[in-house]
Motif scaffolding. Structure first.
Motif, short mmCIF file in Angstrom:
data_model
loop_
_atom_site.label_atom_id
_atom_site.label_comp_id
_atom_site.label_asym_id
_atom_site.label_seq_id
_atom_site.Cartn_x
_atom_site.Cartn_y
_atom_site.Cartn_z
N PHE A 53 0.82 -1.22 -0.04
CA PHE A 53 0.10 -0.07 -0.05
C PHE A 53 0.76 1.28 0.09
O PHE A 53 0.29 2.46 -0.38
N ARG A 54 1.96 1.08 0.70
CA ARG A 54 2.97 2.37 0.63
C ARG A 54 3.38 2.53 -1.01
O ARG A 54 3.32 3.82 -1.44
N GLU A 55 3.36 1.47 -1.67
CA GLU A 55 3.93 1.83 -3.27
C GLU A 55 2.76 2.17 -4.10
O GLU A 55 3.20 2.69 -5.09
N ARG A 56 1.80 2.07 -3.77
CA ARG A 56 0.51 2.63 -4.47
C ARG A 56 0.19 3.82 -4.39
O ARG A 56 -0.82 4.29 -5.18
N ARG A 57 0.51 4.65 -3.19
CA ARG A 57 0.11 6.00 -3.08
C ARG A 57 1.16 7.10 -3.99
O ARG A 57 2.25 6.85 -4.24
N ARG A 58 0.61 7.96 -4.53
CA ARG A 58 1.32 9.19 -5.19
C ARG A 58 0.44 10.47 -5.32
O ARG A 58 -0.76 10.27 -5.12
N ASN A 59 1.18 11.33 -4.91
CA ASN A 59 0.66 12.56 -5.10
C ASN A 59 0.20 13.17 -6.54
O ASN A 59 1.29 12.93 -7.38
N MET A 60 -0.58 14.16 -6.59
CA MET A 60 -0.77 14.60 -7.97
C MET A 60 -0.98 16.12 -7.99
O MET A 60 -1.51 16.81 -6.97
N MET A 61 -0.33 16.60 -9.19
CA MET A 61 -0.46 18.25 -9.25
C MET A 61 -1.81 18.40 -9.78
O MET A 61 -2.48 17.49 -10.49
N LEU A 62 -2.31 19.58 -9.56
CA LEU A 62 -3.83 20.03 -10.00
C LEU A 62 -3.82 19.79 -11.45
O LEU A 62 -5.03 19.45 -12.13
N GLU A 63 -2.91 20.17 -12.45
CA GLU A 63 -2.97 20.01 -13.64
C GLU A 63 -3.24 18.63 -14.24
O GLU A 63 -4.03 18.54 -14.92
N GLU A 64 -2.59 17.66 -13.41
CA GLU A 64 -2.96 16.35 -13.83
C GLU A 64 -4.35 15.72 -13.63
O GLU A 64 -4.97 15.07 -14.24
N VAL A 65 -4.72 16.44 -12.45
CA VAL A 65 -6.24 16.26 -11.88
C VAL A 65 -7.08 16.70 -12.99
O VAL A 65 -8.27 16.30 -13.28
N ASP A 66 -6.95 18.09 -13.49
CA ASP A 66 -7.60 18.52 -14.42
C ASP A 66 -7.62 17.62 -15.79
O ASP A 66 -9.02 17.42 -16.32
N ARG A 67 -6.67 17.06 -16.23
CA ARG A 67 -6.43 16.41 -17.29
C ARG A 67 -7.41 14.95 -17.12
O ARG A 67 -8.04 14.74 -17.95
N ILE A 68 -7.24 14.30 -15.77
CA ILE A 68 -7.88 13.38 -15.84
C ILE A 68 -9.64 13.56 -15.64
O ILE A 68 -10.26 12.66 -16.27
N HIS A 69 -10.10 14.57 -15.28
CA HIS A 69 -11.15 14.89 -15.08
C HIS A 69 -11.77 15.13 -16.72
O HIS A 69 -13.07 14.65 -16.85
N LEU A 70 -10.97 15.53 -17.55
CA LEU A 70 -11.48 15.53 -18.80
C LEU A 70 -11.58 14.23 -19.58
O LEU A 70 -12.51 14.22 -20.34
N ARG A 71 -10.64 13.70 -19.20
CA ARG A 71 -10.49 12.16 -19.93
C ARG A 71 -11.89 11.49 -19.13
O ARG A 71 -12.30 10.47 -20.04
N LEU A 72 -12.05 11.58 -17.86
CA LEU A 72 -13.33 10.86 -17.46
C LEU A 72 -14.73 11.38 -17.99
O LEU A 72 -15.44 10.55 -18.53
#
Length: 536
Positions: free
Chosen positions: A312-331
């Motif tokens: 579970f330690r290895e699957r955690r990662r932080n995201m920049m807001l720009e990446e979150v915006d791209r994920i939102h668009l892709r979703l």
């Protein structure tokens, strides 16, 4: 015939001339993005299974019931370097499992139709398939030397058990899922009281299905398998400790069965990974040293979680807001593509809201009637379905590291619905892949085209009803009556209120119940009269 339990739904079945490895789930990273972990742990059996599959001199089969990752473990299968065995899978409309094994490189792949036999010296395997909606699964029968093992795992063929027993003869060893394997009510925003009540209802329904299956099959022994898993991610660990949920242990099932079957139970076993059962004796002949009991389970889970911290330690990662915006668009694009392929969209009356935890003011509103996906700042419909997840989890679906059903089974989201009614069409939209939606819709229409009727008796009255359940086509002649008025589907235990026209209050579906003549002859009835057993 000897059966070694491999953990969860996994078995190694060995006859005089053949060896069958069924649903080996052995990878230490678990399943569904590591949300589910094998319980008890069974990773230590991987070398044993690998050696038997690669080097046994007997004819060797690898059977995978369906593509859920607690049954189909591609990470473990990749560790097998010698693949001169035969893979046996069902021939489902969705070809993902077949495609994966065609690329895998086994000596032979047999994709079985429903009830197809695969012979080996002295016996045979036989598969029973279900393929409706997002439910693609198979059950396995192994017959050899007058002995038999019927393994339902998660496959809901309870409406076919009488015919199977009539055709195949006595079943020595039987197993069927007894624990929950769904995200309701686990991921829903209920009050504590509502959560407990939903869990109790689902648990009771599952236990009753097992009891009725045992009554029909009448095996010499029943093995508790296909659940529960455990949840070792720190964000999910609390599920293990809940006093009431849909993941009971075998001891709870056995208490129910002893009461429900009034002492007419077969031999009941809660096997640990590595236990071996001799089918001739219907008894365990070898036991693993590690045993989990009601007394040590809490400490066992905490120690197990500590061992898995790295996962579970290895699957955690932080995201920049720009990446979150791209994920939102892709979703948003993904949902629109789903809508475009979903021919039954006009059946969904309520909108679906999907949101990312990181963007609380940018919800995606899916309007099924207009086939639009819009960005809105808040939930604005009283009647709606809502699902909120993190961008880090959703992106794994968009990157095709998980499919939609794997994501939903990861439990890493929160959902709510108003009114609190199950909508099978909306559920299918959420859980299916884009490429499967057209076939899924066609399959739904095929099920609805089944117009045969039958007659049932309840509360001293007779009713003409649709013979096949509108959900996934189960044969309601194999159902039963509860409380003198409800006809219960044998697969998913939907209850149809006969005096109220055959409507299921949980979802609004109907089997179109009408009063039948006392003579048993009815112009709308083509099926036989079915006197259902009373509910116990």
């Amino acid at each position: 015939m000897q059966i070694t339990f491999l953990g969860h739904a996994g078995f190694l079945i060995e006859t005089q001339h053949a060896l069958v490895v069924a649903d080996p789930w052995l990878s230490p990273q678990g399943a569904f993005d590591s949300a589910w972990m094998q319980f008890p742990r069974n990773h230590q059996l991987a070398p044993f299974v690998r050696e038997r599959l690669e080097f046994s001199t007997k004819e060797r089969f690898l059977y995978i019931s369906h593509e859920h990752k607690d049954h189909y473990d591609p990470d473990f299968l990749r560790t097998l370097t010698k693949r001169d065995f035969t893979v046996v899978i069902g021939r489902f409309r969705r070809t993902a499992l077949r495609d994966a094994f065609e690329a895998y490189g086994a000596r032979r792949i047999i994709t079985c139709e429903d009830q197809q036999e695969v012979p080996f010296k002295g016996g045979y395997l036989k598969l029973y398939l279900t393929d409706s909606g997002t439910n693609r699964d198979s059950a396995l029968l192994v017959q050899e030397g007058g002995r038999s093992f019927l393994n339902l795992n998660d496959c809901k063929i309870h409406d076919r058990l009488q015919r199977i027993v009539a055709e195949e003869g006595p079943i020595d060893v039987f197993t069927a899922q007894f624990s929950g394997a769904i995200w309701h009510p686990t991921c829903y925003d209920y009050s504590r009281e509502e959560y407990i009540e939903h869990s109790r209802q689902k648990r009771a329904s599952k236990f009753e299905a097992v009891a009725r299956a045992i009554e029909i099959v009448q095996p010499r022994a029943y093995l508790a398998s296909a659940g529960p898993a455990c949840f070792l991610d720190p964000s999910l660990f609390h599920i293990n400790l809940e006093p009431v949920n849909i993941f009971p242990r075998a001891s709870e099932l056995f208490s129910f069965l002893h009461h429900r079957l009034a002492g007419k139970t077969p031999r009941l076993f809660e096997p640990m990974p590595g236990d071996m059962l001799d089918v001739d004796l219907a008894d365990m002949v070898s036991l693993a040293s590690e045993r989990v009991t009601d007394e040590n389970v809490s400490q066992y889970l905490r120690s197990y979680a500590s061992l898995q911290t790295r996962v579970f330690r290895e699957r955690r990662r932080n995201m920049m807001l720009e990446e979150v915006d791209r994920i939102h668009l892709r979703l948003r694009e993904e949902l629109q593509h789903k809508l475009d392929a979903f021919s039954l969209a006009d059946r969904v009356m309520m909108p679906l809201y999907l949101g990312l935890v990181e963007l609380p003011g940018q919800l995606l509103r899916v309007d099924f009637r207009s086939r639009r996906v819009d960005v809105v700042s808040e939930v604005r419909d009283l009647s709606r379905y809502t699902l909120i997840a993190s961008a880090a989890d959703i992106v794994r679906v968009l990157d095709r590291k998980l499919n939609w059903e794997d994501f939903l089974l990861s439990f890493r989201f929160r959902a709510s619905r108003q009114p609190d009614i199950y909508d099978a069409t909306l559920h299918n939209f959420l859980a299916a892949e884009i490429e499967d939606l057209r076939a899924l819709c066609d399959g739904t229409l095929d099920t609805e085209s089944l117009k045969e009727r039958t007659v049932v008796s309840a509360g001293g009255l007779r009713y003409s009803v649709n013979r096949y359940c509108p959900h996934q086509g189960a044969d309601l002649e194999e159902g039963w009556i509860e409380e003198g008025r409800y006809l219960v589907c044998p697969r998913h235990r939907w209850r149809f209120d006969l005096p109220d026209g055959g409507v299921c209050s949980a979802n609004g579906c109907s089997i179109q119940a009408q009063p039948a003549s006392s003579s048993g002859k009815d112009d709308d009835t083509s099926g036989p009269v079915v006197e259902q057993r009373p509910f116990v």
